[in-house]
Write an enzyme that holds these catalytic residues in place. Sequence first.
Site, PDB file in Angstrom:
ATOM      1  N   SER A  40       0.842  -1.188   0.000  1.00  0.00           N
ATOM      2  CA  SER A  40       0.000   0.000   0.000  1.00  0.00           C
ATOM      3  C   SER A  40       0.887   1.251   0.000  1.00  0.00           C
ATOM      4  CB  SER A  40      -0.958  -0.045   1.192  1.00  0.00           C
ATOM      5  OG  SER A  40      -2.038   0.829   0.997  1.00  0.00           O
ATOM      6  N   ASP A 155      -5.529  -3.803  -2.523  1.00  0.00           N
ATOM      7  CA  ASP A 155      -4.555  -3.375  -1.512  1.00  0.00           C
ATOM      8  C   ASP A 155      -3.867  -4.558  -0.821  1.00  0.00           C
ATOM      9  OD1 ASP A 155      -3.341  -2.262   0.846  1.00  0.00           O
ATOM     10  OD2 ASP A 155      -4.667  -0.541   0.645  1.00  0.00           O
TER      11      ASP A 155
END
Length: 309
Positions: A40, A155
């Site tokens: 991320s 993610d």
Amino acid sequence: MGKNVALVLGSGGARGLAHIGAIEALEERGYTITSIAGCSMGSIIAGMYAAGQLKEAKEWFLSVDKQLILRMMDINLLSGNSLVKGERIIKELEKVVPDRPIESLNIPCTLVATDMIHSDEVLFRTGSLFEAVRASISIPLFFKPVQIGQQLLIDGGILNPLPLHVVERTPGDILVAADISGKDSLPIEAVYEPIDVEGKLAEVKKSGIPVPKSWEQQLRLLGKKVDRILEQRSKDLGRKVSFVSLLDRMSDIQIQQNTLLSLQLTPPDVHSVMRQYAYNTFDFDKAEQIIADGKKLMSEALDKYEKEH
């Protein structure tokens, strides 16, 4: 005491800017980062550092304000699976650090995403840097997922917000975790915030607008009544929880627990931790303070490590 570092950068939105400060703290203390991994927001900083352009990245992040954040939001009106396409953000990042193959970076770099089709962790160690970054930052419902072949990537923090087990290791190095999803509890202000009547009155007076004394008295009385109502409502916390805030907090708790699990399975030698509630996901306009906090937290973690070793 070894000075080579395998560095792992956790996920956490704007809190990931703390990773810049963490890296600065390590280098100022004479440590050499020989490999890096991130997911991320951690993947962005990991990639830019491995490309040798963290200084340029820091300067860019310090220039980010709310207006730029809004301009980078390419709203995805034609799709029901996300709010933002995410392409404009990547184009802005490529102006700072041009795309290149991950395998050509200065040090081994591993970026992490999640394959939502197969429920698998996906590791990027080769291929386009920014394709990997774009996949790794794909917050569900916010960014459009990235399709690569039969994989639909979101993610990396969904499965592993602190990917300690995937960073490449070398003999004698130390494992350093920059954790920005530390376990916390919500402050009571999140469900009950007193009305700052005095502060609002001061703002109005500063603007030059005259406020009659009788108005001041009425506003103070009204503020006290509203404050008592909110305080009473705060005793029934469930009434203050909205659908959106409930989903957001559920995600926070999941990330915290997955982070703790990662730390237990692969204990780092140095663990720098920022509490999850320290900054919001989109507090990118607070870059200077977040970077400074990251540097301070890593320095404290290194103090502890060096004292013990």
